[in-house]
Enzyme design. Structure first.
Site, PDB file in Angstrom:
ATOM      1  N   ASP A 182     -11.014  93.876  70.488  1.00  0.00           N
ATOM      2  CA  ASP A 182     -11.630  92.713  69.841  1.00  0.00           C
ATOM      3  C   ASP A 182     -12.250  91.785  70.895  1.00  0.00           C
ATOM      4  O   ASP A 182     -12.326  92.138  72.068  1.00  0.00           O
ATOM      5  CB  ASP A 182     -10.597  91.979  68.976  1.00  0.00           C
ATOM      6  N   GLN A 183     -12.651  90.593  70.487  1.00  0.00           N
ATOM      7  CA  GLN A 183     -13.298  89.654  71.412  1.00  0.00           C
ATOM      8  C   GLN A 183     -12.371  89.199  72.530  1.00  0.00           C
ATOM      9  O   GLN A 183     -12.837  88.736  73.560  1.00  0.00           O
ATOM     10  CB  GLN A 183     -13.803  88.425  70.650  1.00  0.00           C
TER      11      GLN A 183
END
Length: 144
Positions: A16-17
């Site tokens: 993810d980020q």
């Protein structure tokens, strides 16, 4: 106790980020673990599905201990925790390649007819599968 081990290379698309594995991907890896233990017992989900039987998830949970990141390996360990002839509970531990525990989880399943979703008895429909699960469950209980 029979513990299936599946090694997975963490891919960039699974992060993810924050740069860590997105939480839902652990559930995908648990499925790979279930498939591995079933194969090690000499059976196949695909063959069961060709018979018109599927095994939906009744409940699933995961406790996150340490993040996994892109470029690491995930080692998924899976075993049969409980089995009663109808329902199966699989337990999972997922480690990083340094041996640190990243996730602990479990999933509960039942086998049903694909067309009606009516539960079936694994004991009656698949006696060899039932016997293998009983043996794996006994091994699990004895090892505790």
């Amino acid at each position: 106790m029979l513990i299936a081990t599946k090694e997975i290379e963490v891919r960039y698309a699974e992060t993810d980020q924050m740069g860590v594995v997105y939480h839902a991907n652990y559930f995908v890896w648990m499925e790979l673990g279930r498939t591995s233990i079933i194969q090690e017992l000499g059976f196949s989900y695909a063959e069961m599905e060709r018979d018109g039987i599927i095994s939906p998830v009744l409940d699933i949970q995961a406790s996150y201990k340490k993040p996994l990141r892109y470029g690491e390996k995930a080692i998924v360990k899976t075993w049969i925790e409980e089995y009663d002839g109808f329902r199966v509970t699989y337990k999972y531990e997922i480690f990083n390649d340094s041996g640190d525990l990243a996730v602990v989880g479990e999933s509960k399943h039942v086998c049903v007819k694909k067309d009606s979703f009516r539960p079936i008895s694994i004991r009656k429909k698949y006696p060899d599968w039932h016997e293998a699960y009983e043996k794996a469950k006994k091994q699990s209980v004895e090892a505790s």
